[in-house]
Scaffold this motif. Structure first.
Motif, mmCIF file in Angstrom:
data_model
loop_
_atom_site.group_PDB
_atom_site.id
_atom_site.type_symbol
_atom_site.label_atom_id
_atom_site.label_comp_id
_atom_site.label_asym_id
_atom_site.label_seq_id
_atom_site.Cartn_x
_atom_site.Cartn_y
_atom_site.Cartn_z
ATOM 1 N N THR A 1 0.846 -1.194 0.000
ATOM 2 C CA THR A 1 0.000 0.000 0.000
ATOM 3 C C THR A 1 0.878 1.239 0.000
ATOM 4 O OG1 THR A 1 -1.645 -1.185 1.344
ATOM 5 C CG2 THR A 1 -1.883 1.207 1.184
ATOM 6 N N LEU A 2 0.610 2.149 -0.934
ATOM 7 C CA LEU A 2 1.303 3.437 -0.938
ATOM 8 C C LEU A 2 0.334 4.518 -0.484
ATOM 9 C CD1 LEU A 2 3.957 5.019 -1.635
ATOM 10 C CD2 LEU A 2 2.851 5.584 -3.810
ATOM 11 N N TYR A 3 0.683 5.198 0.594
ATOM 12 C CA TYR A 3 -0.067 6.356 1.070
ATOM 13 C C TYR A 3 0.547 7.580 0.420
ATOM 14 C CZ TYR A 3 -1.745 3.027 4.524
ATOM 15 O OH TYR A 3 -2.305 1.924 5.129
ATOM 16 N N PHE A 4 -0.295 8.349 -0.264
ATOM 17 C CA PHE A 4 0.228 9.451 -1.074
ATOM 18 C C PHE A 4 -0.705 10.649 -0.989
ATOM 19 C CE2 PHE A 4 -2.663 9.946 -4.693
ATOM 20 C CZ PHE A 4 -3.529 8.891 -4.439
ATOM 21 N N SER A 5 -0.246 11.767 -1.526
ATOM 22 C CA SER A 5 -1.092 12.935 -1.736
ATOM 23 C C SER A 5 -0.784 13.421 -3.152
ATOM 24 C CB SER A 5 -0.773 14.001 -0.688
ATOM 25 O OG SER A 5 -1.640 15.094 -0.843
ATOM 26 N N PRO A 6 -1.782 13.782 -3.938
ATOM 27 C CA PRO A 6 -1.541 14.085 -5.360
ATOM 28 C C PRO A 6 -0.471 15.160 -5.578
ATOM 29 C CG PRO A 6 -3.899 13.937 -4.943
ATOM 30 C CD PRO A 6 -3.220 13.861 -3.606
ATOM 31 N N MET A 7 0.507 14.841 -6.391
ATOM 32 C CA MET A 7 1.614 15.723 -6.783
ATOM 33 C C MET A 7 2.549 16.096 -5.631
ATOM 34 S SD MET A 7 1.357 15.606 -9.971
ATOM 35 C CE MET A 7 2.623 16.732 -10.573
ATOM 36 N N ALA A 8 2.368 15.487 -4.444
ATOM 37 C CA ALA A 8 3.361 15.622 -3.376
ATOM 38 C C ALA A 8 4.558 14.738 -3.727
ATOM 39 C CB ALA A 8 2.764 15.221 -2.034
ATOM 40 N N ALA B 1 3.351 -5.992 6.623
ATOM 41 C CA ALA B 1 2.796 -4.897 7.434
ATOM 42 C C ALA B 1 3.851 -3.926 7.955
ATOM 43 C CB ALA B 1 1.947 -5.416 8.593
ATOM 44 N N THR B 2 5.119 -4.131 7.582
ATOM 45 C CA THR B 2 6.151 -3.139 7.932
ATOM 46 C C THR B 2 5.798 -1.793 7.303
ATOM 47 O OG1 THR B 2 7.870 -4.832 7.977
ATOM 48 C CG2 THR B 2 8.612 -2.555 7.744
ATOM 49 N N ILE B 3 5.964 -0.738 8.087
ATOM 50 C CA ILE B 3 5.715 0.619 7.596
ATOM 51 C C ILE B 3 7.051 1.277 7.279
ATOM 52 C CG2 ILE B 3 4.938 2.926 8.321
ATOM 53 C CD1 ILE B 3 2.632 1.067 7.714
ATOM 54 N N LEU B 4 7.187 1.741 6.053
ATOM 55 C CA LEU B 4 8.436 2.388 5.639
ATOM 56 C C LEU B 4 8.128 3.823 5.217
ATOM 57 C CD1 LEU B 4 11.436 1.559 5.300
ATOM 58 C CD2 LEU B 4 10.906 0.961 2.936
ATOM 59 N N THR B 5 8.920 4.767 5.737
ATOM 60 C CA THR B 5 8.760 6.179 5.375
ATOM 61 C C THR B 5 10.060 6.677 4.743
ATOM 62 O OG1 THR B 5 9.548 7.010 7.518
ATOM 63 C CG2 THR B 5 7.188 6.536 7.339
ATOM 64 N N GLU B 6 10.057 7.920 4.292
ATOM 65 C CA GLU B 6 11.221 8.583 3.701
ATOM 66 C C GLU B 6 11.473 8.090 2.267
ATOM 67 O OE1 GLU B 6 12.766 11.056 5.387
ATOM 68 O OE2 GLU B 6 11.675 10.691 7.260
ATOM 69 N N THR B 7 11.351 9.008 1.337
ATOM 70 C CA THR B 7 11.500 8.688 -0.081
ATOM 71 C C THR B 7 12.774 7.890 -0.416
ATOM 72 O OG1 THR B 7 10.065 10.497 -0.783
ATOM 73 C CG2 THR B 7 11.688 9.724 -2.394
ATOM 74 N N PRO B 8 13.959 8.266 0.084
ATOM 75 C CA PRO B 8 15.149 7.484 -0.289
ATOM 76 C C PRO B 8 15.056 6.016 0.120
ATOM 77 C CG PRO B 8 15.813 9.610 0.578
ATOM 78 C CD PRO B 8 14.317 9.489 0.842
ATOM 79 N N ALA B 9 14.497 5.745 1.301
ATOM 80 C CA ALA B 9 14.370 4.352 1.758
ATOM 81 C C ALA B 9 13.316 3.609 0.937
ATOM 82 C CB ALA B 9 14.015 4.328 3.242
ATOM 83 N N ILE B 10 12.206 4.286 0.654
ATOM 84 C CA ILE B 10 11.119 3.646 -0.099
ATOM 85 C C ILE B 10 11.555 3.341 -1.533
ATOM 86 C CG2 ILE B 10 8.827 4.069 -1.093
ATOM 87 C CD1 ILE B 10 8.078 5.485 1.531
ATOM 88 N N PRO C 1 5.601 10.138 1.444
ATOM 89 C CA PRO C 1 5.011 8.829 1.227
ATOM 90 C C PRO C 1 5.189 7.902 2.426
ATOM 91 C CG PRO C 1 7.194 8.890 0.241
ATOM 92 C CD PRO C 1 6.929 10.270 0.794
ATOM 93 N N VAL C 2 4.248 6.957 2.534
ATOM 94 C CA VAL C 2 4.421 5.807 3.416
ATOM 95 C C VAL C 2 4.172 4.573 2.559
ATOM 96 C CG1 VAL C 2 3.472 4.515 5.363
ATOM 97 C CG2 VAL C 2 3.728 7.001 5.537
ATOM 98 N N LEU C 3 5.063 3.605 2.668
ATOM 99 C CA LEU C 3 4.859 2.334 1.971
ATOM 100 C C LEU C 3 4.630 1.249 3.016
ATOM 101 C CD1 LEU C 3 4.857 0.947 -0.860
ATOM 102 C CD2 LEU C 3 7.258 0.372 -0.440
ATOM 103 N N ARG C 4 3.477 0.601 2.920
ATOM 104 C CA ARG C 4 3.197 -0.524 3.809
ATOM 105 C C ARG C 4 3.537 -1.796 3.044
ATOM 106 N NH1 ARG C 4 -0.829 -4.139 5.343
ATOM 107 N NH2 ARG C 4 -1.157 -4.328 7.579
#
Lengths: 207, 207
Positions: B3-10, B61-70, B54-57
């Motif tokens: 699952t990618l949590y996003f906001s448009p054009m962010a 179920a691990t939650i990953l944040t920060e664009t470089p890590a994702i 962004p958040v990538l689940r």
């Protein structure tokens, strides 16, 4: 032989701590960030067009910049020291996540504008008045966990200890973060950390 | 399912492009960054205390944040696509170096203050008047090289293409960078990039 280009008490301190924790020998070249002159003579811009520290020159002459990349590389030079999760593991992304958070939220958004000679008073004031946001997040983490990555020290902590030394000086509210204060004191007692800080503080005091 | 949590054009657009380039399916959850409400209902703060995209689940179920890590994680999910150098190689540090540069020098130091509703006018103006520094560095790189990492597209380019879309809108001097302009046009012609941008632009236009 590796070479670390640094400036005393700049963010390159994290890389010096990394090399000391890893037990990896290196030559250290002091860079005057204003004039771009180096202790080894010549212009720093010939080493890195960015003109910023840290720069790590590897044995094969590869030039590496950016603290997150340099700390990752140093950790991998001494895998037995377990200063970062091994490349290719899920935990490695969490390590990279902390390096990115420290680089963007704490360092570039707050510490950089507060301390850089390039930013003006209004920008410094805005950064100073908002630094509590990342500090609160870090306080919550270090209330629940001994180090950023859990029970064991990693080179993400090497970056944070530098950040907290500067944040403590910048924020009168630093006392409100007891977990950060005890973490800072605890990490600064590690011999490699204590010695790295002492070396650079002595350089600052010289005329 | 990811699952990618996003906001448009962010900045989460870079991660959407990454998933599309990797050919990795995911559920997409639209986050209202002001209210922290999600298209899937509930509070985004229960997903990530940072409250930022962004958040990538991950599947586990691990939650990953920060664009470089994702972006690093996404690239490794599809190694055959060669969207990043393999973990543990020297080239991987150079990839991480670019992600860090984009995250700090372009994004957090300039694009964030220019576009964030949290920063005041003086801070925005300072960032706008200094954005030429990272743009000049990137122009020099892309004059010499087709992509950030050399001849081949990598997910560092996914981050940069998002950054340049915003930088072009923020800087009247963008025309002075012909290599950036042609790079942006070229990368935007990649089907995965074009479709990702089109999807999010359409969302912005909806009432």
């Amino acid at each position: 032989m590796l070479t670390l280009y640094f400036s005393p008490m700049a963010c390159s301190l994290a890389s010096r701590i990394g090399l000391a924790e890893a037990g990896v020998g290196a030559e250290y070249v002091n860079v005057d960030l204003a004039s771009k002159e180096m202790s080894s003579r010549g212009s720093f811009l010939d080493v890195s067009a960015k003109g910023k520290v840290p720069v790590l020159r590897l044995e094969d002459a590869t030039i590496l910049t950016e603290t997150p990349a340099i700390l990752s590389c140093i950790a991998d030079l001494a895998p037995g020291k377990k200063l970062a999760p091994p490349p290719g593991t899920g935990e490695r992304y969490a390590f990279q996540e902390w390096l990115s958070f420290l680089g963007t939220e704490l360092h570039k958004q707050h510490l950089y504008p507060i301390y850089s000679p390039k930013t003006d008073a209004r920008v410094k004031e805005f950064a100073r008045s908002h630094i509590d946001e990342p500090l609160r997040f870090l306080e919550d983490r270090l209330e629940a966990s001994r180090y950023l990555m859990g029970d064991a020290f990693s080179l993400a902590d090497a970056y944070l200890v530098w950040g907290l030394i500067l944040a403590k000086r910048a924020s009168p509210a630093f006392d409100q973060y007891p977990s950060l204060a005890s973490y800072l004191a605890r990490v600064c007692m590690r011999p490699a950390v204590a010695e790295s800080i002492a070396v650079e503080r002595t350089m600052l005091k010289r005329p």
